[in-house]
Design an enzyme around this catalytic site. Structure first.
Site, PDB file in Angstrom:
ATOM      1  CD  GLU A  88      11.715   9.161   2.292  1.00 50.65           C
ATOM      2  OE1 GLU A  88      10.707   8.621   2.781  1.00 50.65           O
ATOM      3  OE2 GLU A  88      12.709   8.525   1.918  1.00 50.65           O
ATOM      4  CG  HIS A  89       5.681  10.405   1.713  1.00 49.18           C
ATOM      5  ND1 HIS A  89       4.516   9.816   2.103  1.00 49.18           N
ATOM      6  CD2 HIS A  89       6.560  10.218   2.705  1.00 49.18           C
ATOM      7  CE1 HIS A  89       4.683   9.320   3.301  1.00 49.18           C
ATOM      8  NE2 HIS A  89       5.916   9.541   3.686  1.00 49.18           N
ATOM      9  CB  SER A 133       9.339  -1.556   3.060  1.00 49.63           C
ATOM     10  OG  SER A 133       8.232  -1.361   2.275  1.00 49.63           O
ATOM     11  CG  ASP A 176       7.556   0.406   0.007  1.00 47.54           C
ATOM     12  OD1 ASP A 176       8.406   1.263  -0.325  1.00 47.54           O
ATOM     13  OD2 ASP A 176       6.625   0.637   0.797  1.00 47.54           O
ATOM     14  CE  LYS A 236       4.165   2.556   7.120  1.00 43.50           C
ATOM     15  NZ  LYS A 236       5.154   2.507   8.193  1.00 43.50           N
TER      16      LYS A 236
HETATM   17  P1  ADP Z   1       6.404  -0.907   7.433  1.00 45.41           P
HETATM   18  O1  ADP Z   1       6.908   0.492   7.370  1.00 45.41           O
HETATM   19  O2  ADP Z   1       7.341  -1.778   8.201  1.00 45.41           O
HETATM   20  O3  ADP Z   1       6.055  -1.465   6.092  1.00 45.41           O
HETATM   21  P2  ADP Z   1       3.550  -1.164   7.939  1.00 45.41           P
HETATM   22  O4  ADP Z   1       2.731  -0.442   8.967  1.00 45.41           O
HETATM   23  O5  ADP Z   1       3.244  -0.885   6.512  1.00 45.41           O
HETATM   24  O6  ADP Z   1       5.070  -0.867   8.293  1.00 45.41           O
HETATM   25  O7  ADP Z   1       3.394  -2.729   8.151  1.00 45.41           O
HETATM   26  C1  ADP Z   1       3.669  -3.322   9.405  1.00 45.41           C
HETATM   27  C2  ADP Z   1       2.848  -4.597   9.540  1.00 45.41           C
HETATM   28  O8  ADP Z   1       3.399  -5.641   8.710  1.00 45.41           O
HETATM   29  C3  ADP Z   1       2.887  -5.175  10.958  1.00 45.41           C
HETATM   30  O9  ADP Z   1       1.927  -4.557  11.806  1.00 45.41           O
HETATM   31  C4  ADP Z   1       2.547  -6.638  10.689  1.00 45.41           C
HETATM   32  O10 ADP Z   1       1.147  -6.821  10.528  1.00 45.41           O
HETATM   33  C5  ADP Z   1       3.221  -6.888   9.334  1.00 45.41           C
HETATM   34  N1  ADP Z   1       4.546  -7.487   9.587  1.00 45.41           N
HETATM   35  C6  ADP Z   1       5.754  -6.897   9.535  1.00 45.41           C
HETATM   36  N2  ADP Z   1       6.740  -7.761   9.857  1.00 45.41           N
HETATM   37  C7  ADP Z   1       6.133  -8.945  10.120  1.00 45.41           C
HETATM   38  C8  ADP Z   1       6.577 -10.255  10.516  1.00 45.41           C
HETATM   39  N3  ADP Z   1       7.862 -10.530  10.733  1.00 45.41           N
HETATM   40  N4  ADP Z   1       5.659 -11.219  10.672  1.00 45.41           N
HETATM   41  C9  ADP Z   1       4.338 -10.956  10.488  1.00 45.41           C
HETATM   42  N5  ADP Z   1       3.852  -9.763  10.125  1.00 45.41           N
HETATM   43  C10 ADP Z   1       4.733  -8.767   9.928  1.00 45.41           C
HETATM   44 MG    MG Z   2       4.508  -0.823   4.810  1.00 45.31          MG
END
Ligand code: ADP
Ligand code: MG
EC number: 2.7.1.157
Length: 360
Positions: free
Chosen positions: A49-50, A145, A190, A234
């Protein structure tokens, strides 16, 4: 593997309920039929992790949840994006210079990251015209991700519309770099697993150069991924980048302590490789070089012999420049323990020692 391009296959849309629904929604949105569909999976990390952004290897595998995009290339320089989830509003642009607003990580900006990465790779400035309907089922901001699946999917969509071809490794490297346009300083795990994953195997992902080795999963094994339902966006907060900056500054401070050329160093693994020692030995170097109390920016500047302005503009990311306190020794302990475990496991599944306090 390194030179392989992403797989394409012909499907009968009528036999796949999700594709069929997407096709119908696309038709009612844009009044036409998609020409092709692109998918990119989310991932779970089993060990490490990280530590990808510190240069250390990781062991992720893809999950079945993914981002799927229905696409119709158009002859104009107009981009229209829509989403099956009403939480994500429509977006359209025809600007030649794609601008990504780091201060507001709106969903379409992740798409633009993938698009911009591919356009830049081929030196193109005109917008790649297309209509896209996005359908994702990875829980967002939950550590699986979803953001990278969207960036990678958008990158692959753009590549396909342009009629160009790249290997999975090239695509992963381009998308790892271009997701940073949203403001997060990720390490590349990722995007690598989203492109390089294969069914039935996890992948040991190593960096510089990027490579992936199969780690076969025990047949019949079931991985249960529990969602705590605590979300961490994030790009909207500085938590993620603070951690990356703590690790970056730790690498510089340790390099300086060991009389290495510290200004070019960005990752802890680079310092370890230059010293030719193990992660365990890095732990004792850390104990000698750093005190356990948190560091403030003034002390870091004194140690490195630089000004606060140089620290802010040349080392820190934009969202970590103001008044941060860095828990550098703690983060080193966690990184080297995690890297040590990764070395011990030599790519075999073993006990996970997560060092994240929040889902990332
Ligand atoms: P993760 O751990 O899931 O990567 P992040 O905070 O890095 O979380 O990214 C999440 C962001 O990705 C959401 O706030 C949105 O803007 C975008 N996202 C994720 N899934 C979708 C989706 N199905 N359609 C549009 N945007 C998405
Ligand atoms: Mg992310």
């Amino acid at each position: 593997m390194a030179t392989e391009s992403p797989a394409t296959r012909r499907v009968q849309v009528a036999e796949h309920p999700r594709l069929l629904k997407l096709k119908e929604m696309f038709n009612s949105k844009f009044g036409s039929i998609p020409k092709f569909y692109v998918r990119a999976p989310g991932r779970v990390n089993i060990i490490g992790e990280h530590i990808d952004y510190c240069g250390y290897s990781v062991l992720p595998m893809a999950v079945e949840q993914d981002v799927l995009i229905a696409v119709e290339p158009v002859k104009t320089y107009a981009l229209q994006l829509a989403n099956t989830n009403p939480l994500y509003p429509d977006f359209s642009t025809s600007a030649n210079n794609v601008q990504i607003d780091k201060t507001k990580p709106l969903w379409h900006n992740y798409f633009l990251c993938g698009l911009k990465g591919i356009q830049e790779h081929f030196g193109l400035s005109n917008l790649t015209g297309m209509n896209c309907l996005v359908d994702g089922n990875i829980p967002p901001s939950s550590g699986l991700s979803s953001s990278s699946a969207l960036v990678c999917c958008a990158g692959l969509v753009t590549l396909t519309v342009l009629g160009r071809s790249l290997s999975k490794v090239e695509l992963a490297e381009i998308c790892a770099k271009s997701e940073r346009y949203i403001g997060t300083e990720g390490g590349g795990m990722d995007q690598s697993i989203s492109f390089l994953a294969e069914e039935g195997t996890a992948k040991l992902i190593e960096f510089s150069p990027l490579r992936a080795t199969d780690v076969k999963l025990p047949s019949g094994a079931v991985f249960v991924i529990a969602n705590s339902c605590v979300e961490m966006n994030k790009a909207a907060t500085s938590h993620f980048n603070i951690r990356v900056m703590e690790c970056r500054l730790a690498a510089k401070l340790l390099a300086k302590y060991k009389s290495l050329q510290w200004d070019k160093v960005l990752r802890l693994e680079e310092v370890q490789a230059k010293l030719g020692i193990s992660p365990e030995e890095m732990l004792s170097v850390t104990e000698d070089a750093l005190h356990p109390e948190p560091y403030n920016p003034e002390e870091i500047c004194r140690c490195l012999g630089i000004s606060l302005e140089e620290l802010r503009t040349q080392i820190l990311s934009p969202n970590t420049q103001d008044g941060i306190i860095l828990h550098i020794p703690q983060c080193c302990d966690e990184i080297f323990m995690s890297a040590h475990l990764q070395t011990l496991s030599a790519g075999k599944a073993c006990v996970q020692r997560g060092c994240a306090s929040a889902p990332v």
